[in-house]
Design an enzyme around this catalytic site. Sequence first.
Site, PDB file in Angstrom:
ATOM      1  N   SER A 323       0.836  -1.190   0.000  1.00  0.00           N
ATOM      2  CA  SER A 323       0.000   0.000   0.000  1.00  0.00           C
ATOM      3  C   SER A 323       0.881   1.253   0.000  1.00  0.00           C
ATOM      4  O   SER A 323       1.800   1.365  -0.807  1.00  0.00           O
ATOM      5  CB  SER A 323      -0.962  -0.050   1.188  1.00  0.00           C
ATOM      6  OG  SER A 323      -2.031   0.847   1.005  1.00  0.00           O
ATOM      7  N   ASP A 438      -5.295  -3.635  -3.033  1.00  0.00           N
ATOM      8  CA  ASP A 438      -4.327  -3.414  -1.960  1.00  0.00           C
ATOM      9  C   ASP A 438      -3.865  -4.731  -1.345  1.00  0.00           C
ATOM     10  O   ASP A 438      -4.667  -5.549  -0.893  1.00  0.00           O
ATOM     11  CB  ASP A 438      -4.994  -2.541  -0.896  1.00  0.00           C
ATOM     12  CG  ASP A 438      -4.034  -2.039   0.162  1.00  0.00           C
ATOM     13  OD1 ASP A 438      -3.094  -2.769   0.525  1.00  0.00           O
ATOM     14  OD2 ASP A 438      -4.230  -0.911   0.641  1.00  0.00           O
TER      15      ASP A 438
END
Length: 579
Positions: A323, A438
């Site tokens: 991320s 993600d």
Amino acid sequence: MRTAFFLRNVPVLAGLSEDLLERLATEVREVRIPAGSWIMREGDRADSMFIVSGGRIEVVHEGRPEILLRVLRRGDVLGELALLRDGVRAASARAQRDTELLELGRAEFEHLIEHAPEFALGLTRAMGAQIAASRSPVVAAVPPRTIAVVGLDRDSPAAELAEMFADALGAHGPTARLRAGDLSSIDQAERDQARVVLIAPGAPEDEWTKLCLSEADVVLAVTGGAPTQAWMANVKALRGCELLALGGSVPAATVGALQPAEVQVVAEPASRQAALESTARRVAGRSFGIVLSGGGARALAHLGVLEALADAGLRFDRFAGVSLGALIAAMSAMGLDAESIYDLCVRGFVETNPTRDFTVPAFSLIRGATTRRLLSGLFGERLIEELPNRFFCVSCDLVRREVVVHQTGRLIDAVYPSLAIPGVFPPVSDGNGRLLVDGGVLDNLPVSTMARRGEGPVVAVDVTGPGGRFRTARRPRLSELTRPLRRALTGSDIAIPRLGETIVRTVTVGSIDTVTTARTHADLVITPAVADIGLLDWKALRHVREIGRAAARRALEDEPDLLARLGSSPLPRYAGAIG
């Protein structure tokens, strides 16, 4: 007689008489297995055992994911446990390289057990080690001892680079280099030296080259970008190699065929020495790596951590992240210093908030166009393999429900999916049937991915932390003014967080166990106290940076003997940096 000579040096046969060894040499059958082929599969009926006389074998539990149990090399035994139990194979075995085996049938095996106590004793020792390994969920990473350097092009300077690589390895322990020879010279070098570099600049059909490939723990393959057809016809022998490309990028088709563990593109001859020294540190297990977790705006604490570690004298060869941690790791792997990364984050997150790129919420809350422009301006067309340091990040494939590791290709195509919080960003299609989001959904701290190769100490920075309080309205008066709207939209007067923060927090909930497990693979874990930082509070950048810096300093103060505990200093410049 070559077989009898080899059997004398097999540990499990130690103590057998010369007569018995001579008889055994006539009873075993020589078997050749090409790289990538299966030797046995789980559930197969056991009717023989094997002694590895050349090459490398991976013993695995098949499944999703496949679990590597151990790697066998010359002198190791395979398949004896199932014979003792008169049962079936408990694991599968695959030739990692072109492999030669000596197969011993059930009748001959049982005769040895009954009439040669020394064989039973040696077998007991071998089985004890294998049973211990089979109970471990992760194979213990051991730095390679024998490295073959091969040239994939006719004009490749493989021999010259092999000498430079051997010199670099010599900084980490006694290193032998062999240009040509027979099996006994390799055996002797492995006994006398910490590491052996096998220099094989010839074609894949050369006998010396074939021997080097079968005996190497790791292959360092050198190419100008276009390997010869002969080498492309022998790609199975190169899979998992360290690929060093000189002068330009490597075609994606070549990378796909070779499936290298790492790819480095070194455009300038002046950069070759640094690249080989970095590779030598990784091969010797003396390379520092750092893994940065995701966590929304809290991940900006990584900036302070990196700054404090740099001030302490730590230098990293390997960077990884998830991320927003992936973005910061990528910038670090590019060679940017902490202050430059901080300035970029101010412009990218504070002055222009990428999470306000709202759209009709049919597929996501935001379009992601602002974030893509940010990454495009930062990375352009730069490839991961062109970075001066090694880098990977992870995303999650929604289709196969598995972690995807990005370590080659365009940086933007790796980092953007790792940032794509489900519901906030639209999923990213990679054109191969995968929908990526993600990576924190499955693994918010991929330390095990970095640590499993045994390339050196790993520092983990975890900003997942305890949940902390939710960020609601900062001012009591504003909270009161929005009470009627909350009641209309939620049916409750209670102050609750906005949708974006709830989604971001939800993403990391599923990987909390993974984060806890990941800590067991790290040599140092730094946990900035970010619980009270809002997950989308980009304006807290300066404050959260200081939190990261303070956490790193505390960790270093708590570990004043860090380098001594982890082993000798990887580079002279590290010496005395902490403490």
